[in-house]
Design a protein around this motif. Structure first.
Motif, mmCIF file in Angstrom:
data_model
loop_
_atom_site.group_PDB
_atom_site.id
_atom_site.type_symbol
_atom_site.label_atom_id
_atom_site.label_comp_id
_atom_site.label_asym_id
_atom_site.label_seq_id
_atom_site.Cartn_x
_atom_site.Cartn_y
_atom_site.Cartn_z
ATOM 1 N N THR A 116 0.867 -1.174 0.000
ATOM 2 C CA THR A 116 0.000 0.000 0.000
ATOM 3 C C THR A 116 0.901 1.220 0.000
ATOM 4 O O THR A 116 1.807 1.331 0.839
ATOM 5 C CB THR A 116 -0.903 0.026 1.256
ATOM 6 O OG1 THR A 116 -1.723 -1.147 1.252
ATOM 7 C CG2 THR A 116 -1.781 1.265 1.271
ATOM 8 N N VAL A 117 0.681 2.146 -0.935
ATOM 9 C CA VAL A 117 1.629 3.241 -1.156
ATOM 10 C C VAL A 117 0.943 4.593 -0.941
ATOM 11 O O VAL A 117 -0.091 4.875 -1.562
ATOM 12 C CB VAL A 117 2.237 3.190 -2.571
ATOM 13 C CG1 VAL A 117 3.281 4.283 -2.748
ATOM 14 C CG2 VAL A 117 2.845 1.817 -2.836
ATOM 15 N N ILE A 118 1.548 5.394 -0.066
ATOM 16 C CA ILE A 118 1.105 6.767 0.197
ATOM 17 C C ILE A 118 2.155 7.705 -0.357
ATOM 18 O O ILE A 118 3.321 7.663 0.060
ATOM 19 C CB ILE A 118 0.931 7.041 1.711
ATOM 20 C CG1 ILE A 118 0.148 5.916 2.393
ATOM 21 C CG2 ILE A 118 0.299 8.404 1.924
ATOM 22 C CD1 ILE A 118 -1.259 5.749 1.921
ATOM 23 N N GLY A 119 1.782 8.548 -1.311
ATOM 24 C CA GLY A 119 2.724 9.490 -1.903
ATOM 25 C C GLY A 119 2.410 10.909 -1.494
ATOM 26 O O GLY A 119 1.253 11.341 -1.563
ATOM 27 N N LEU A 120 3.418 11.647 -1.031
ATOM 28 C CA LEU A 120 3.264 13.047 -0.647
ATOM 29 C C LEU A 120 3.871 13.936 -1.723
ATOM 30 O O LEU A 120 4.950 13.645 -2.248
ATOM 31 C CB LEU A 120 3.965 13.327 0.686
ATOM 32 C CG LEU A 120 3.741 12.346 1.836
ATOM 33 C CD1 LEU A 120 4.499 12.802 3.073
ATOM 34 C CD2 LEU A 120 2.265 12.190 2.126
ATOM 35 N N ALA A 121 3.181 15.017 -2.055
ATOM 36 C CA ALA A 121 3.685 15.946 -3.064
ATOM 37 C C ALA A 121 3.066 17.316 -2.826
ATOM 38 O O ALA A 121 2.070 17.449 -2.103
ATOM 39 C CB ALA A 121 3.367 15.449 -4.472
ATOM 40 N N GLY A 122 3.657 18.340 -3.425
ATOM 41 C CA GLY A 122 3.201 19.708 -3.228
ATOM 42 C C GLY A 122 2.404 20.225 -4.406
ATOM 43 O O GLY A 122 2.967 20.544 -5.451
ATOM 44 N N GLY A 123 1.090 20.322 -4.260
ATOM 45 C CA GLY A 123 0.244 20.887 -5.304
ATOM 46 C C GLY A 123 -0.552 19.829 -6.040
ATOM 47 O O GLY A 123 -0.122 18.679 -6.169
ATOM 48 N N PRO A 124 -1.723 20.216 -6.568
ATOM 49 C CA PRO A 124 -2.595 19.254 -7.249
ATOM 50 C C PRO A 124 -1.993 18.667 -8.513
ATOM 51 O O PRO A 124 -2.264 17.514 -8.858
ATOM 52 C CB PRO A 124 -3.858 20.065 -7.552
ATOM 53 C CG PRO A 124 -3.432 21.507 -7.486
ATOM 54 C CD PRO A 124 -2.343 21.552 -6.459
ATOM 55 N N GLY A 125 -1.192 19.442 -9.234
ATOM 56 C CA GLY A 125 -0.555 18.904 -10.426
ATOM 57 C C GLY A 125 0.375 17.755 -10.088
ATOM 58 O O GLY A 125 0.418 16.740 -10.791
ATOM 59 N N LYS A 126 1.124 17.910 -8.993
ATOM 60 C CA LYS A 126 2.054 16.854 -8.605
ATOM 61 C C LYS A 126 1.324 15.648 -8.021
ATOM 62 O O LYS A 126 1.702 14.504 -8.279
ATOM 63 C CB LYS A 126 3.074 17.400 -7.608
ATOM 64 C CG LYS A 126 4.079 18.358 -8.234
ATOM 65 C CD LYS A 126 5.191 18.707 -7.271
ATOM 66 C CE LYS A 126 6.245 19.580 -7.934
ATOM 67 N NZ LYS A 126 7.388 19.876 -7.038
ATOM 68 N N THR A 127 0.286 15.881 -7.221
ATOM 69 C CA THR A 127 -0.425 14.743 -6.655
ATOM 70 C C THR A 127 -1.102 13.911 -7.746
ATOM 71 O O THR A 127 -1.191 12.685 -7.620
ATOM 72 C CB THR A 127 -1.457 15.183 -5.599
ATOM 73 O OG1 THR A 127 -2.337 16.176 -6.166
ATOM 74 C CG2 THR A 127 -0.778 15.767 -4.374
ATOM 75 N N SER A 128 -1.537 14.549 -8.815
ATOM 76 C CA SER A 128 -2.130 13.778 -9.914
ATOM 77 C C SER A 128 -1.074 12.886 -10.563
ATOM 78 O O SER A 128 -1.364 11.751 -10.977
ATOM 79 C CB SER A 128 -2.761 14.710 -10.950
ATOM 80 O OG SER A 128 -1.787 15.495 -11.610
ATOM 81 N N ARG A 129 0.168 13.374 -10.656
ATOM 82 C CA ARG A 129 1.254 12.561 -11.194
ATOM 83 C C ARG A 129 1.552 11.378 -10.273
ATOM 84 O O ARG A 129 1.859 10.278 -10.736
ATOM 85 C CB ARG A 129 2.518 13.409 -11.345
ATOM 86 C CG ARG A 129 2.447 14.529 -12.361
ATOM 87 C CD ARG A 129 2.451 14.000 -13.785
ATOM 88 N NE ARG A 129 2.650 15.056 -14.751
ATOM 89 C CZ ARG A 129 3.797 15.294 -15.377
ATOM 90 N NH1 ARG A 129 4.852 14.545 -15.126
ATOM 91 N NH2 ARG A 129 3.894 16.270 -16.250
#
Length: 338
Positions: free
Chosen positions: A170-183
């Motif tokens: 199960t993978v949780i990815g953290l990123a800054g901004g909606p563009g990055k979270t979609s990636r």
């Protein structure tokens, strides 16, 4: 040829697109017509005047860049003639010279670009891919794991998300901004969280709600700072914090990383381990540990297990690439293309 030259350490604007003399390969070297040159966070630190892991800062003026892919166009004495005309990729080590239309590389550092990869993707795997393979030696995810990846939209982060998901975690990815979270979601993360949009108490609660009582078991942390610290709080007993960078505090900052309260890790049964450097090389083993990791990375991309994310800039826009990388405005591996 045209190249990017640095005449004085300082801001990104000090990188100048100029015409310089063509390099000439010496004994045991080849000349590469560069199709893609990798940009690393370390490059931005060196440009600013931070020595980092280098034995010393380069003599100025210098052409930065230590990762290249392209066509071998000339051979120095003693190099196998079979390399002439081949598509090759190489990490130049501590030698600069990659941000250019032509670059010299040691022949023993060359790899053939695998079929199906373009030059930019090969460059991504020779650098960030190599590091990813090294990091995974210390914590190999499986179906029972919950893996948290800060900076999951970055070059290494994207590959870690893909690998962990391929392994059934199960993978949780953290990123800054909606563009990055979609990636991050596109890379396979079960949950992608915008850690810049919410206070730590809010985004971590989103993660806890999603997990429904489960704890994270592995945090692959190349960020440090507040995001890395909050990610560690998600770990349960027996959890592992694998550290391979401190980009939140700047790679040139010797005090980067996370300062844990006394006894915090022991009380919670968590281990925190920094894995870059000799420790990673010792575990890779063999006569050439770096080459071992490079081969693993290229093979993983060639057979489709991993697919590097790449953000491309024209060579002449190297200053913009550095600026964007330093300000977290990039996704995946940053690559310059002459």
């Amino acid at each position: 040829m045209h190249a990017i030259q640095l005449h004085a350490f300082g801001p990104a604007e000090n990188l100048r697109y100029e015409e310089v003399a063509d390099p000439v390969p010496g004994p045991g070297q080849v000349l590469i017509a560069v199709a893609a040159a990798g940009v690393h966070l370390l490059d931005t630190a060196i440009r600013s005047g931070h020595q980092g892991p280098l034995p010393e800062l380069p003599e100025l003026p210098t052409v930065p860049g230590r990762e290249v892919a392209g066509t071998v166009t000339a051979l120095g004495a003693g190099v196998d003639a079979d390399w002439l005309g081949r598509e090759a990729v190489a990490h130049l080590g501590f030698a600069p010279g990659g941000y250019a239309e032509l670059a010299v590389a040691e022949a023993d550092r060359l790899h053939r670009v695998p079929p199906g990869l373009d030059a930019a993707e090969a460059v991504a795997m020779i650098g960030t891919g190599r590091t990813t393979m090294g990091v995974l030696q210390f914590a190999e995810p499986g179906p029972d794991d919950v893996v948290v990846v800060p900076a999951a939209a970055g070059g290494i982060g994207t590959l870690l998300v893909q690998h962990a998901k391929n392994a059934g975690a199960t993978v949780i990815g953290l990123a800054g901004g909606p563009g990055k979270t979609s990636r991050v979601r596109a890379a396979g993360a079960d949950l992608a969280v915008d850690y810049r949009d919410d206070a730590p108490s809010r985004w971590t609660e989103k993660v806890r709600a999603f997990l429904g009582g489960r704890h994270a078991t592995i945090v692959f942390d190349g960020v440090g700072g507040a995001a890395g610290r909050s990610a560690v709080d998600l770990l349960g007993p027996g959890g592992r914090h694998i550290v391979f960078g401190w980009s939140a505090d700047g790679i040139g900052d010797a005090d980067g990383g996370i300062a844990f309260p006394d006894g915090y890790l022991d009380e919670r049964g968590i281990t925190s381990e920094t894995v870059l450097g000799p420790k990673m090389m010792r575990l890779a083993g063999g006569d050439s540990p770096i080459r071992t990791l490079e081969l693993r990375a290229l093979a993983a991309a060639a057979d489709g297990r991993l697919s590097p994310a790449v953000q491309r800039y024209p060579l002449a826009e190297a200053a913009a690439a550095h600026h964007d990388l330093e300000h977290r405005a990039t996704v995946g591996k940053v690559v310059l293309e002459p």
